[in-house]
Design a protein around this motif. Structure first.
Motif, PDB file in Angstrom:
ATOM      1  N   MET A   1       0.848  -1.166   0.000  1.00 49.41           N
ATOM      2  CA  MET A   1       0.000   0.000   0.000  1.00 49.41           C
ATOM      3  C   MET A   1       0.895   1.232   0.000  1.00 49.41           C
ATOM      4  O   MET A   1       1.588   1.481   0.991  1.00 49.41           O
ATOM      5  CB  MET A   1      -0.885   0.003   1.238  1.00 49.41           C
ATOM      6  N   THR A   2       0.904   1.949  -1.100  1.00 50.55           N
ATOM      7  CA  THR A   2       1.784   3.117  -1.214  1.00 50.55           C
ATOM      8  C   THR A   2       1.019   4.341  -1.694  1.00 50.55           C
ATOM      9  O   THR A   2      -0.048   4.228  -2.315  1.00 50.55           O
ATOM     10  CB  THR A   2       2.950   2.858  -2.190  1.00 50.55           C
ATOM     11  N   ARG A   3       1.607   5.493  -1.398  1.00 48.91           N
ATOM     12  CA  ARG A   3       1.116   6.773  -1.899  1.00 48.91           C
ATOM     13  C   ARG A   3       2.306   7.661  -2.182  1.00 48.91           C
ATOM     14  O   ARG A   3       3.348   7.538  -1.556  1.00 48.91           O
ATOM     15  CB  ARG A   3       0.241   7.473  -0.854  1.00 48.91           C
ATOM     16  N   ILE A   4       2.117   8.584  -3.098  1.00 45.43           N
ATOM     17  CA  ILE A   4       3.120   9.595  -3.405  1.00 45.43           C
ATOM     18  C   ILE A   4       2.675  10.890  -2.732  1.00 45.43           C
ATOM     19  O   ILE A   4       1.527  11.321  -2.880  1.00 45.43           O
ATOM     20  CB  ILE A   4       3.255   9.827  -4.932  1.00 45.43           C
ATOM     21  N   LEU A   5       3.586  11.504  -1.999  1.00 48.72           N
ATOM     22  CA  LEU A   5       3.335  12.782  -1.343  1.00 48.72           C
ATOM     23  C   LEU A   5       4.284  13.796  -1.966  1.00 48.72           C
ATOM     24  O   LEU A   5       5.503  13.649  -1.863  1.00 48.72           O
ATOM     25  CB  LEU A   5       3.575  12.653   0.162  1.00 48.72           C
ATOM     26  N   SER A   6       3.731  14.807  -2.626  1.00 47.30           N
ATOM     27  CA  SER A   6       4.551  15.721  -3.422  1.00 47.30           C
ATOM     28  C   SER A   6       5.278  16.782  -2.613  1.00 47.30           C
ATOM     29  O   SER A   6       6.296  17.304  -3.062  1.00 47.30           O
ATOM     30  CB  SER A   6       3.687  16.406  -4.485  1.00 47.30           C
ATOM     31  N   THR A   7       4.758  17.130  -1.440  1.00 50.53           N
ATOM     32  CA  THR A   7       5.352  18.214  -0.651  1.00 50.53           C
ATOM     33  C   THR A   7       5.448  17.808   0.818  1.00 50.53           C
ATOM     34  O   THR A   7       4.805  16.853   1.257  1.00 50.53           O
ATOM     35  CB  THR A   7       4.498  19.495  -0.748  1.00 50.53           C
ATOM     36  N   VAL A   8       6.202  18.588   1.562  1.00 50.90           N
ATOM     37  CA  VAL A   8       6.275  18.376   3.008  1.00 50.90           C
ATOM     38  C   VAL A   8       4.895  18.581   3.623  1.00 50.90           C
ATOM     39  O   VAL A   8       4.497  17.842   4.532  1.00 50.90           O
ATOM     40  CB  VAL A   8       7.323  19.321   3.644  1.00 50.90           C
ATOM     41  N   GLU A   9       4.157  19.545   3.119  1.00 49.37           N
ATOM     42  CA  GLU A   9       2.805  19.792   3.645  1.00 49.37           C
ATOM     43  C   GLU A   9       1.897  18.580   3.406  1.00 49.37           C
ATOM     44  O   GLU A   9       1.093  18.223   4.272  1.00 49.37           O
ATOM     45  CB  GLU A   9       2.206  21.061   3.042  1.00 49.37           C
ATOM     46  N   GLN A  10       2.010  17.951   2.256  1.00 47.72           N
ATOM     47  CA  GLN A  10       1.230  16.730   2.012  1.00 47.72           C
ATOM     48  C   GLN A  10       1.652  15.609   2.960  1.00 47.72           C
ATOM     49  O   GLN A  10       0.826  14.795   3.373  1.00 47.72           O
ATOM     50  CB  GLN A  10       1.366  16.269   0.559  1.00 47.72           C
ATOM     51  N   THR A  11       2.922  15.580   3.321  1.00 45.29           N
ATOM     52  CA  THR A  11       3.407  14.582   4.286  1.00 45.29           C
ATOM     53  C   THR A  11       2.767  14.841   5.645  1.00 45.29           C
ATOM     54  O   THR A  11       2.303  13.906   6.315  1.00 45.29           O
ATOM     55  CB  THR A  11       4.947  14.616   4.371  1.00 45.29           C
ATOM     56  N   ARG A  12       2.721  16.100   6.066  1.00 42.56           N
ATOM     57  CA  ARG A  12       2.045  16.446   7.322  1.00 42.56           C
ATOM     58  C   ARG A  12       0.558  16.105   7.247  1.00 42.56           C
ATOM     59  O   ARG A  12      -0.013  15.577   8.207  1.00 42.56           O
ATOM     60  CB  ARG A  12       2.236  17.922   7.645  1.00 42.56           C
ATOM     61  N   ASP A  13      -0.076  16.403   6.119  1.00 37.99           N
ATOM     62  CA  ASP A  13      -1.499  16.085   5.952  1.00 37.99           C
ATOM     63  C   ASP A  13      -1.745  14.586   6.028  1.00 37.99           C
ATOM     64  O   ASP A  13      -2.751  14.140   6.590  1.00 37.99           O
ATOM     65  CB  ASP A  13      -2.034  16.638   4.626  1.00 37.99           C
ATOM     66  N   PHE A  14      -0.821  13.801   5.473  1.00 39.90           N
ATOM     67  CA  PHE A  14      -0.954  12.354   5.571  1.00 39.90           C
ATOM     68  C   PHE A  14      -0.849  11.916   7.040  1.00 39.90           C
ATOM     69  O   PHE A  14      -1.567  11.027   7.489  1.00 39.90           O
ATOM     70  CB  PHE A  14       0.099  11.638   4.721  1.00 39.90           C
ATOM     71  N   GLY A  15       0.022  12.570   7.798  1.00 40.05           N
ATOM     72  CA  GLY A  15       0.114  12.297   9.231  1.00 40.05           C
ATOM     73  C   GLY A  15      -1.193  12.592   9.946  1.00 40.05           C
ATOM     74  O   GLY A  15      -1.613  11.839  10.830  1.00 40.05           O
ATOM     75  N   LYS A  16      -1.868  13.679   9.563  1.00 33.95           N
ATOM     76  CA  LYS A  16      -3.182  14.002  10.143  1.00 33.95           C
ATOM     77  C   LYS A  16      -4.195  12.915   9.811  1.00 33.95           C
ATOM     78  O   LYS A  16      -4.994  12.518  10.666  1.00 33.95           O
ATOM     79  CB  LYS A  16      -3.678  15.356   9.634  1.00 33.95           C
ATOM     80  N   ALA A  17      -4.171  12.436   8.569  1.00 33.57           N
ATOM     81  CA  ALA A  17      -5.085  11.355   8.175  1.00 33.57           C
ATOM     82  C   ALA A  17      -4.776  10.083   8.965  1.00 33.57           C
ATOM     83  O   ALA A  17      -5.690   9.373   9.400  1.00 33.57           O
ATOM     84  CB  ALA A  17      -4.981  11.101   6.668  1.00 33.57           C
ATOM     85  N   LEU A  18      -3.511   9.796   9.156  1.00 32.14           N
ATOM     86  CA  LEU A  18      -3.121   8.639   9.954  1.00 32.14           C
ATOM     87  C   LEU A  18      -3.644   8.784  11.382  1.00 32.14           C
ATOM     88  O   LEU A  18      -4.158   7.828  11.965  1.00 32.14           O
ATOM     89  CB  LEU A  18      -1.597   8.484   9.942  1.00 32.14           C
ATOM     90  N   ALA A  19      -3.530   9.983  11.944  1.00 35.58           N
ATOM     91  CA  ALA A  19      -4.014  10.216  13.315  1.00 35.58           C
ATOM     92  C   ALA A  19      -5.486   9.863  13.458  1.00 35.58           C
ATOM     93  O   ALA A  19      -5.913   9.396  14.518  1.00 35.58           O
ATOM     94  CB  ALA A  19      -3.771  11.673  13.711  1.00 35.58           C
ATOM     95  N   ALA A  20      -6.256  10.054  12.404  1.00 33.83           N
ATOM     96  CA  ALA A  20      -7.696   9.784  12.461  1.00 33.83           C
ATOM     97  C   ALA A  20      -8.009   8.300  12.657  1.00 33.83           C
ATOM     98  O   ALA A  20      -9.097   7.959  13.124  1.00 33.83           O
ATOM     99  CB  ALA A  20      -8.380  10.300  11.195  1.00 33.83           C
ATOM    100  N   VAL A  21      -7.077   7.416  12.326  1.00 34.50           N
ATOM    101  CA  VAL A  21      -7.330   5.981  12.503  1.00 34.50           C
ATOM    102  C   VAL A  21      -6.581   5.405  13.709  1.00 34.50           C
ATOM    103  O   VAL A  21      -6.671   4.209  13.987  1.00 34.50           O
ATOM    104  CB  VAL A  21      -6.997   5.152  11.232  1.00 34.50           C
ATOM    105  N   LEU A  22      -5.851   6.255  14.429  1.00 32.35           N
ATOM    106  CA  LEU A  22      -5.084   5.780  15.571  1.00 32.35           C
ATOM    107  C   LEU A  22      -5.924   5.746  16.832  1.00 32.35           C
ATOM    108  O   LEU A  22      -6.859   6.525  16.988  1.00 32.35           O
ATOM    109  CB  LEU A  22      -3.863   6.676  15.800  1.00 32.35           C
ATOM    110  N   ARG A  23      -5.532   4.831  17.732  1.00 26.28           N
ATOM    111  CA  ARG A  23      -6.212   4.728  19.021  1.00 26.28           C
ATOM    112  C   ARG A  23      -5.189   4.323  20.089  1.00 26.28           C
ATOM    113  O   ARG A  23      -4.069   3.931  19.770  1.00 26.28           O
ATOM    114  CB  ARG A  23      -7.372   3.760  18.948  1.00 26.28           C
ATOM    115  N   ALA A  24      -5.601   4.425  21.323  1.00 28.09           N
ATOM    116  CA  ALA A  24      -4.719   4.090  22.438  1.00 28.09           C
ATOM    117  C   ALA A  24      -4.172   2.677  22.253  1.00 28.09           C
ATOM    118  O   ALA A  24      -4.898   1.757  21.866  1.00 28.09           O
ATOM    119  CB  ALA A  24      -5.477   4.190  23.761  1.00 28.09           C
ATOM    120  N   GLY A  25      -2.883   2.529  22.498  1.00 31.50           N
ATOM    121  CA  GLY A  25      -2.226   1.238  22.368  1.00 31.50           C
ATOM    122  C   GLY A  25      -1.546   1.014  21.037  1.00 31.50           C
ATOM    123  O   GLY A  25      -0.841   0.024  20.866  1.00 31.50           O
ATOM    124  N   ASP A  26      -1.734   1.928  20.097  1.00 30.50           N
ATOM    125  CA  ASP A  26      -1.130   1.760  18.772  1.00 30.50           C
ATOM    126  C   ASP A  26       0.352   2.077  18.791  1.00 30.50           C
ATOM    127  O   ASP A  26       0.796   3.040  19.425  1.00 30.50           O
ATOM    128  CB  ASP A  26      -1.819   2.654  17.735  1.00 30.50           C
TER     129      ASP A  26
END
Length: 159
Positions: A1-26
């Motif tokens: 499962m891969t994605r291309i992130l064109s900018t540092v800002e897109q990398t940060r945005d991907f981190g925000k999206a990742l945070a949305a699926v995270l939960r305690a214990g991860d």
């Protein structure tokens, strides 16, 4: 499962999206060479979890706990670890054990930069996020789910 992130800002945005699926214990293990965007992704996770303060590389302190900012809706602490310097010590796994990450793992999201081969024993289930920087400064992010429901959560991030 891969994605291309064109900018540092897109990398940060991907981190925000990742945070949305995270939960305690991860446990999330970030891998990749210097300059690949590991800290930028960690900053996005911190923003998505709505933690207090700025998320910066904890290279010299090795681990930093970011408490949730309840006034902004934050509910989970982020334990941000940078294991880069542990590669030069005699017993890096012993050094990781000395951090007592397992004491906070259950109640927090634990994100470890440079943690490959060092922290996987903390949890049977984790997500490896592999970042590579290309010549055009874009990043390729690959998600490698390890156990549990990580395959479905990771698939949601690359859809």
């Amino acid at each position: 499962m891969t994605r291309i992130l064109s900018t540092v800002e897109q990398t940060r945005d991907f981190g925000k999206a990742l945070a949305a699926v995270l939960r305690a214990g991860d446990l999330v293990v970030l891998t990749g060479p210097l300059g690949a965007g590991k800290t930028a992704l960690a900053q996005g996770v911190g923003a998505g979890l709505r933690v207090r303060g700025d998320v910066t590389s904890p290279t010299f302190v090795i681990a930093r706990v970011h408490r949730p900012d309840e006034s902004r809706g934050g509910t989970l602490p982020l334990v941000h670890v940078d294991a880069y310097r542990l590669g030069d010590v005699k017993d890096p796994i012993g050094e990781v054990d000395a951090l007592d990450l397992d004491a906070t793992l259950e109640d927090s999201v634990t994100l470890v930069e440079w943690g490959e081969g060092l922290v996987e024993q903390l949890s049977d289930e984790h997500l490896e996020v592999r970042l590579d920087r290309r010549d055009d400064d874009s990043r390729v992010v690959a998600l490698i789910p390890r156990g549990g429901d990580w395959p479905s959560r990771a698939a949601a991030l690359t859809a």
